[in-house]
Motif scaffolding. Sequence first.
Motif, PDB file in Angstrom:
ATOM      1  N   UNK A 428       7.813  -7.920   4.597  1.00 28.53           N
ATOM      2  CA  UNK A 428       7.142  -8.939   3.781  1.00 28.53           C
ATOM      3  C   UNK A 428       5.648  -8.656   3.664  1.00 28.53           C
ATOM      4  N   UNK A 429       4.991  -8.330   4.775  1.00 26.12           N
ATOM      5  CA  UNK A 429       3.574  -7.989   4.699  1.00 26.12           C
ATOM      6  C   UNK A 429       3.382  -6.737   3.854  1.00 26.12           C
ATOM      7  N   UNK A 430       4.130  -5.722   4.174  1.00 22.26           N
ATOM      8  CA  UNK A 430       3.962  -4.416   3.525  1.00 22.26           C
ATOM      9  C   UNK A 430       4.124  -4.515   2.012  1.00 22.26           C
ATOM     10  N   UNK A 431       5.243  -5.078   1.559  1.00 18.05           N
ATOM     11  CA  UNK A 431       5.545  -5.096   0.125  1.00 18.05           C
ATOM     12  C   UNK A 431       4.696  -6.121  -0.610  1.00 18.05           C
ATOM     13  N   UNK A 432       4.525  -7.303  -0.031  1.00 21.05           N
ATOM     14  CA  UNK A 432       3.758  -8.345  -0.713  1.00 21.05           C
ATOM     15  C   UNK A 432       2.289  -7.970  -0.845  1.00 21.05           C
ATOM     16  N   UNK A 433       1.701  -7.431   0.228  1.00 24.11           N
ATOM     17  CA  UNK A 433       0.298  -7.025   0.140  1.00 24.11           C
ATOM     18  C   UNK A 433       0.093  -5.923  -0.887  1.00 24.11           C
ATOM     19  N   UNK A 434       1.056  -5.023  -0.976  1.00 24.44           N
ATOM     20  CA  UNK A 434       0.973  -3.958  -1.972  1.00 24.44           C
ATOM     21  C   UNK A 434       1.031  -4.536  -3.378  1.00 24.44           C
ATOM     22  N   UNK A 435       1.971  -5.456  -3.599  1.00 23.88           N
ATOM     23  CA  UNK A 435       2.111  -6.060  -4.931  1.00 23.88           C
ATOM     24  C   UNK A 435       0.888  -6.898  -5.307  1.00 23.88           C
ATOM     25  N   UNK A 436       0.259  -7.504  -4.324  1.00 22.05           N
ATOM     26  CA  UNK A 436      -0.882  -8.382  -4.591  1.00 22.05           C
ATOM     27  C   UNK A 436      -2.204  -7.625  -4.688  1.00 22.05           C
ATOM     28  N   UNK A 563      -7.003  -3.733  13.390  1.00 23.27           N
ATOM     29  CA  UNK A 563      -6.853  -4.407  12.093  1.00 23.27           C
ATOM     30  C   UNK A 563      -7.203  -3.464  10.944  1.00 23.27           C
ATOM     31  N   UNK A 564      -8.261  -2.673  11.140  1.00 22.62           N
ATOM     32  CA  UNK A 564      -8.656  -1.738  10.095  1.00 22.62           C
ATOM     33  C   UNK A 564      -7.653  -0.604   9.957  1.00 22.62           C
ATOM     34  N   UNK A 565      -7.081  -0.164  11.084  1.00 21.77           N
ATOM     35  CA  UNK A 565      -6.036   0.867  11.003  1.00 21.77           C
ATOM     36  C   UNK A 565      -4.864   0.354  10.182  1.00 21.77           C
ATOM     37  N   UNK A 566      -4.431  -0.878  10.457  1.00 19.11           N
ATOM     38  CA  UNK A 566      -3.322  -1.445   9.688  1.00 19.11           C
ATOM     39  C   UNK A 566      -3.693  -1.584   8.218  1.00 19.11           C
ATOM     40  N   UNK A 567      -4.945  -1.950   7.941  1.00 18.36           N
ATOM     41  CA  UNK A 567      -5.387  -2.015   6.542  1.00 18.36           C
ATOM     42  C   UNK A 567      -5.276  -0.647   5.870  1.00 18.36           C
ATOM     43  N   UNK A 568      -5.688   0.387   6.578  1.00 17.88           N
ATOM     44  CA  UNK A 568      -5.658   1.741   6.024  1.00 17.88           C
ATOM     45  C   UNK A 568      -4.233   2.165   5.694  1.00 17.88           C
ATOM     46  N   UNK A 569      -3.298   1.817   6.564  1.00 16.86           N
ATOM     47  CA  UNK A 569      -1.901   2.187   6.326  1.00 16.86           C
ATOM     48  C   UNK A 569      -1.317   1.373   5.172  1.00 16.86           C
ATOM     49  N   UNK A 570      -1.597   0.071   5.161  1.00 15.79           N
ATOM     50  CA  UNK A 570      -0.960  -0.813   4.187  1.00 15.79           C
ATOM     51  C   UNK A 570      -1.564  -0.718   2.796  1.00 15.79           C
ATOM     52  N   UNK A 571      -2.847  -0.403   2.700  1.00 15.33           N
ATOM     53  CA  UNK A 571      -3.502  -0.474   1.398  1.00 15.33           C
ATOM     54  C   UNK A 571      -3.046   0.618   0.432  1.00 15.33           C
ATOM     55  N   UNK A 572      -2.387   1.659   0.941  1.00 15.31           N
ATOM     56  CA  UNK A 572      -1.973   2.752   0.057  1.00 15.31           C
ATOM     57  C   UNK A 572      -0.721   2.422  -0.729  1.00 15.31           C
ATOM     58  N   UNK A 573       0.040   1.406  -0.290  1.00 18.22           N
ATOM     59  CA  UNK A 573       1.387   1.271  -0.814  1.00 18.22           C
ATOM     60  C   UNK A 573       2.244   2.410  -0.291  1.00 18.22           C
ATOM     61  N   UNK A 574       3.486   2.466  -0.730  1.00 17.02           N
ATOM     62  CA  UNK A 574       4.397   3.525  -0.284  1.00 17.02           C
ATOM     63  C   UNK A 574       3.968   4.875  -0.840  1.00 17.02           C
ATOM     64  N   UNK A 575       3.766   5.833   0.048  1.00 14.88           N
ATOM     65  CA  UNK A 575       3.451   7.200  -0.362  1.00 14.88           C
ATOM     66  C   UNK A 575       4.168   8.158   0.586  1.00 14.88           C
ATOM     67  N   UNK A 576       4.400   9.397   0.176  1.00 13.45           N
ATOM     68  CA  UNK A 576       4.978  10.381   1.095  1.00 13.45           C
ATOM     69  C   UNK A 576       4.146  10.519   2.364  1.00 13.45           C
ATOM     70  N   UNK A 577       4.807  10.832   3.480  1.00 16.63           N
ATOM     71  CA  UNK A 577       4.150  10.811   4.788  1.00 16.63           C
ATOM     72  C   UNK A 577       2.977  11.786   4.889  1.00 16.63           C
TER      73      UNK A 577
END
Length: 592
Positions: A428-436, A563-577
């Motif tokens: 929910x966090x991952x997909x919703x934050x990406x969409x928003x 918190x910033x690490x999680x932001x860095x991971x989440x802000x990209x949306x889904x991308x290849x590893x």
Amino acid sequence: MKKIFLYSFICLISMISCKKEAPIAEVNPTSKAFAELLSNYNDESYKYFPLNATFEGLEGYNSQFPNVLSDEFNTELKAYYTKTKDALAKINDVELSDTEKLSKAVLNWDCDINLKALSFEDYTPINQMWTVNLMMGQLASGTSAQPFKTVEDYNNWLTRVDGYLVWLNSAEEKMREGIKVGHVLPKSLIKKVIPQFEGLATGEVSDHLFFTPAKNIPEEISFVERKNIMDPYMAMVSDKIMPAYKKMADFLKNEYLPAGRETSGIADTPNGEAYYNHQIKTYTTTNMTADEIHQLGLSEVARIRTEMEKVKEEVGYKGDLKSFFDFVRNNKELMPYKNADEVIANFNGIHDKMKPQLEKLFDIKPKTPFEVRRTEAFREASASAEYNPGSKDGSRPGIFYAPIPDAAKYNVYADEALFLHEAIPGHHYQISLTQESETLPEFRKSLWYSAYGEGWALYTESLGKELGLYTDPYQYFGMLGMEMHRAVRLVVDTGIHSKGWSREQAIKYSLDNEAESEDSITREIERYMANGGQALSYKIGQLKIRELRAKAEKALGNKFDIKEFHNQVLETGCIPLQLLENKIDTWIAANK
């Protein structure tokens, strides 16, 4: 359900307002051309994948259902990806921003993997778990993404159902071709599909799943218009859906099942080894081989078993680990519920318990609403827990579906980890934050790579103690059990599809190493049989995110901010590893 979400993006170029006498900033011609390319790609994608548009909440596509099994469709789709590749090749990277370069790399990767997918013939368009007939059942319930608010909405669904029935007929033809060339489903899977069609082939029209929207017409629709909806919906169910489902059920039972495979893996079908290698790359976004993944799985299983032994000792259990699995599976104290509502309430209680701790790990939270629901009855027997994204505008909530076939036998020992994974702060966090996101291009807001998406969700299971959960040793054991489940997947998926393992061999290995019930494990093994490679994505992605966090913690020391690490991971949306790793490495270097 074998879903490959294929979306595109629009990169918006804004002109900066200046004082009247100031010159207007020039737009980089390459960026302008790139934005136009992406815009065209995005717009055209909905022609091929209108269901994606529906799930995104976009108007204008809700009546469409192209026959994706036709030769004409696949020829057009190949041309779509090829012309995009050709256009991307003409864009000069030197003149692109870092964000644009990443977007170009992602789109190139996406085109390549989908062009490769089109080189394989789809002889098994229907299975018990992943296919479009199950998604159509969800939409038909009237509680999913397909809107039923206006007369036009109701008419759109009738038109879409007509297209779906064309697809269903083509699916039968493809499966008949599969019989001729020796590319068919294993018998055990076919036996699970038959009841899904039989259950919707008979009964009272008024009680039929596809009639449900007609029983819930909004009050805003007038009495006269209601009749104009009811009659066509009665006819749609009685004259189209039920006969089509009976025809498919008869074919599956009388022709397809006798031709079904006794073997379990895709390697036993024509070109199966090449297809499985493609699946590995699709779902892990790596170049790892089946052997490498199998050995990694064995290593992870051994590591997690050691952690499980510690929990067994903590609770004072005296037997061996395998008998402890049985003890946990059958412990009546871990089956406290009498009805499904109690199970749903427990998940909501988990959410309430960890809410105060979320701010310690996340400083950005989604606006999209969230709900927990029981999985619909028509698919509950074969379903796993899952998350369905909300709409981009927030009008439809993100939904965590929990299958509860028998509440009295529902074991709660892994519920905390399950909620973290499927709901918050997992999907929910991952997909919703990406969409928003207000910074990501549209394409990257909707793109799905399983290694990243499922890897993130599995990573979040390990955050339970930091979120105030896993105070009960059985819930912590449940987290280890779910991680073990994903490690076992590395072993059994590659075992089934590249090493000749049987269904029964894979079930036994799972029973020996995890505490899930035999029924649950059997469903899982059959899930891997239906879509080889998908189960590999979770652990591969999780291990990469863990590796990147450990690298950042070591490199940044006191400067590391979770918190910033999680932001860095989440802000990209889904991308290849590999692209994610490049991004985190750049972030670490900039903050050292």
